[in-house]
Scaffold this motif. Structure first.
Motif, PDB file in Angstrom:
ATOM      1  N   ALA A 128       8.002  20.316  27.216  1.00 40.59           N
ATOM      2  CA  ALA A 128       7.747  19.218  26.286  1.00 40.59           C
ATOM      3  C   ALA A 128       6.344  19.316  25.680  1.00 40.59           C
ATOM      4  O   ALA A 128       5.961  18.488  24.859  1.00 40.59           O
ATOM      5  CB  ALA A 128       7.917  17.878  26.995  1.00 40.59           C
ATOM      6  N   GLY A 129       5.567  20.331  26.126  1.00 40.77           N
ATOM      7  CA  GLY A 129       4.215  20.517  25.595  1.00 40.77           C
ATOM      8  C   GLY A 129       3.153  19.730  26.335  1.00 40.77           C
ATOM      9  O   GLY A 129       2.011  19.660  25.886  1.00 40.77           O
ATOM     10  N   GLN A 130       3.504  19.123  27.476  1.00 39.00           N
ATOM     11  CA  GLN A 130       2.521  18.397  28.272  1.00 39.00           C
ATOM     12  C   GLN A 130       1.705  19.369  29.112  1.00 39.00           C
ATOM     13  O   GLN A 130       2.255  20.300  29.691  1.00 39.00           O
ATOM     14  CB  GLN A 130       3.211  17.384  29.191  1.00 39.00           C
ATOM     15  CG  GLN A 130       3.941  16.304  28.425  1.00 39.00           C
ATOM     16  CD  GLN A 130       4.569  15.298  29.348  1.00 39.00           C
ATOM     17  OE1 GLN A 130       3.929  14.802  30.270  1.00 39.00           O
ATOM     18  NE2 GLN A 130       5.827  14.980  29.110  1.00 39.00           N
ATOM     19  N   VAL A 131       0.400  19.145  29.168  1.00 35.79           N
ATOM     20  CA  VAL A 131      -0.512  20.019  29.904  1.00 35.79           C
ATOM     21  C   VAL A 131      -0.561  19.533  31.358  1.00 35.79           C
ATOM     22  O   VAL A 131      -1.185  18.511  31.661  1.00 35.79           O
ATOM     23  CB  VAL A 131      -1.914  20.021  29.263  1.00 35.79           C
ATOM     24  CG1 VAL A 131      -2.854  20.941  30.025  1.00 35.79           C
ATOM     25  CG2 VAL A 131      -1.825  20.438  27.790  1.00 35.79           C
ATOM     26  N   MET A 132       0.130  20.247  32.240  1.00 34.72           N
ATOM     27  CA  MET A 132       0.176  19.883  33.655  1.00 34.72           C
ATOM     28  C   MET A 132      -1.167  20.229  34.278  1.00 34.72           C
ATOM     29  O   MET A 132      -1.650  21.350  34.143  1.00 34.72           O
ATOM     30  CB  MET A 132       1.315  20.621  34.346  1.00 34.72           C
ATOM     31  CG  MET A 132       2.682  20.305  33.750  1.00 34.72           C
ATOM     32  SD  MET A 132       4.047  21.198  34.523  1.00 34.72           S
ATOM     33  CE  MET A 132       3.614  22.900  34.179  1.00 34.72           C
ATOM     34  N   THR A 133      -1.766  19.249  34.951  1.00 31.43           N
ATOM     35  CA  THR A 133      -3.141  19.389  35.424  1.00 31.43           C
ATOM     36  C   THR A 133      -3.277  18.948  36.873  1.00 31.43           C
ATOM     37  O   THR A 133      -2.755  17.907  37.264  1.00 31.43           O
ATOM     38  CB  THR A 133      -4.083  18.539  34.549  1.00 31.43           C
ATOM     39  OG1 THR A 133      -3.892  18.904  33.180  1.00 31.43           O
ATOM     40  CG2 THR A 133      -5.533  18.760  34.925  1.00 31.43           C
ATOM     41  N   GLU A 153       4.577  26.775  22.510  1.00 28.82           N
ATOM     42  CA  GLU A 153       3.942  28.072  22.795  1.00 28.82           C
ATOM     43  C   GLU A 153       2.480  28.069  22.349  1.00 28.82           C
ATOM     44  O   GLU A 153       1.620  28.619  23.024  1.00 28.82           O
ATOM     45  CB  GLU A 153       4.712  29.205  22.110  1.00 28.82           C
ATOM     46  CG  GLU A 153       4.188  30.579  22.449  1.00 28.82           C
ATOM     47  CD  GLU A 153       4.167  30.868  23.952  1.00 28.82           C
ATOM     48  OE1 GLU A 153       3.215  31.537  24.406  1.00 28.82           O
ATOM     49  OE2 GLU A 153       5.072  30.411  24.680  1.00 28.82           O
ATOM     50  N   ARG A 154       2.192  27.436  21.240  1.00 26.28           N
ATOM     51  CA  ARG A 154       0.800  27.331  20.761  1.00 26.28           C
ATOM     52  C   ARG A 154      -0.051  26.554  21.772  1.00 26.28           C
ATOM     53  O   ARG A 154      -1.191  26.928  22.047  1.00 26.28           O
ATOM     54  CB  ARG A 154       0.763  26.654  19.393  1.00 26.28           C
ATOM     55  CG  ARG A 154      -0.549  26.814  18.685  1.00 26.28           C
ATOM     56  CD  ARG A 154      -0.474  26.374  17.242  1.00 26.28           C
ATOM     57  NE  ARG A 154       0.906  26.363  16.793  1.00 26.28           N
ATOM     58  CZ  ARG A 154       1.460  25.461  15.985  1.00 26.28           C
ATOM     59  NH1 ARG A 154       0.739  24.510  15.482  1.00 26.28           N
ATOM     60  NH2 ARG A 154       2.721  25.500  15.630  1.00 26.28           N
ATOM     61  N   ILE A 155       0.499  25.485  22.335  1.00 19.63           N
ATOM     62  CA  ILE A 155      -0.223  24.706  23.346  1.00 19.63           C
ATOM     63  C   ILE A 155      -0.449  25.563  24.587  1.00 19.63           C
ATOM     64  O   ILE A 155      -1.536  25.553  25.181  1.00 19.63           O
ATOM     65  CB  ILE A 155       0.541  23.411  23.693  1.00 19.63           C
ATOM     66  CG1 ILE A 155       0.577  22.487  22.476  1.00 19.63           C
ATOM     67  CG2 ILE A 155      -0.100  22.705  24.890  1.00 19.63           C
ATOM     68  CD1 ILE A 155       1.524  21.307  22.610  1.00 19.63           C
ATOM     69  N   ARG A 156       0.555  26.348  24.983  1.00 16.08           N
ATOM     70  CA  ARG A 156       0.401  27.232  26.154  1.00 16.08           C
ATOM     71  C   ARG A 156      -0.702  28.260  25.929  1.00 16.08           C
ATOM     72  O   ARG A 156      -1.450  28.588  26.849  1.00 16.08           O
ATOM     73  CB  ARG A 156       1.720  27.942  26.447  1.00 16.08           C
ATOM     74  CG  ARG A 156       2.742  27.053  27.088  1.00 16.08           C
ATOM     75  CD  ARG A 156       4.000  27.812  27.498  1.00 16.08           C
ATOM     76  NE  ARG A 156       4.889  26.915  28.195  1.00 16.08           N
ATOM     77  CZ  ARG A 156       6.153  26.694  27.865  1.00 16.08           C
ATOM     78  NH1 ARG A 156       6.697  27.356  26.856  1.00 16.08           N
ATOM     79  NH2 ARG A 156       6.874  25.836  28.545  1.00 16.08           N
ATOM     80  N   GLN A 157      -0.805  28.768  24.714  1.00 22.48           N
ATOM     81  CA  GLN A 157      -1.858  29.741  24.417  1.00 22.48           C
ATOM     82  C   GLN A 157      -3.233  29.070  24.385  1.00 22.48           C
ATOM     83  O   GLN A 157      -4.226  29.671  24.772  1.00 22.48           O
ATOM     84  CB  GLN A 157      -1.570  30.431  23.084  1.00 22.48           C
ATOM     85  CG  GLN A 157      -0.389  31.363  23.158  1.00 22.48           C
ATOM     86  CD  GLN A 157      -0.010  31.937  21.800  1.00 22.48           C
ATOM     87  OE1 GLN A 157      -0.684  31.733  20.797  1.00 22.48           O
ATOM     88  NE2 GLN A 157       1.101  32.669  21.764  1.00 22.48           N
ATOM     89  N   GLN A 158      -3.272  27.840  23.937  1.00 24.65           N
ATOM     90  CA  GLN A 158      -4.550  27.116  23.841  1.00 24.65           C
ATOM     91  C   GLN A 158      -5.054  26.679  25.211  1.00 24.65           C
ATOM     92  O   GLN A 158      -6.259  26.623  25.437  1.00 24.65           O
ATOM     93  CB  GLN A 158      -4.365  25.898  22.941  1.00 24.65           C
ATOM     94  CG  GLN A 158      -5.654  25.197  22.598  1.00 24.65           C
ATOM     95  CD  GLN A 158      -5.440  24.105  21.561  1.00 24.65           C
ATOM     96  OE1 GLN A 158      -4.329  23.836  21.117  1.00 24.65           O
ATOM     97  NE2 GLN A 158      -6.524  23.465  21.175  1.00 24.65           N
TER      98      GLN A 158
END
Length: 90
Positions: A49-54, A11-16
């Motif tokens: 999994a916290g991976q940033v889909m780009t 969730e922290r990664i999603r907010q960032q």
């Protein structure tokens, strides 16, 4: 990097890195077909999994792994933030 992230870490990664964030790839050391350094892209989401889909500007689609891949947020100029004009109805 840990193979498993706790939900609060994801969730922290999603907010960032919210959807629409512009990012620049600096280095993908562990990928056999990495995105070239300096390539720009747009975050389309963060998976469980916290991976940033780009979606990369070069047409590729490859996720970034925070803590493994090196990348940074790119500040958008006012011209880049322009929204599409609404369609006119007939």
């Amino acid at each position: 990097m840990n193979d498993y992230l706790r939900p609060e870490q994801v969730e922290r990664i999603r907010q960032q890195y919210p959807t629409g964030t512009r990012i620049c790839c600096d280095n993908m050391p562990d990928d056999p077909q990495p995105i070239e350094p300096g390539t720009l892209g747009e975050v389309i989401g963060v998976d469980d999994a916290g991976q940033v889909m780009t979606k990369w500007d070069n047409g590729r689609s490859l996720s970034l792994i925070p803590g493994v891949d090196c990348f940074h947020v790119v500040e958008q100029t006012q011209d880049e933030v322009m929204t599409e004009e609404p369609e006119m109805s007939m």
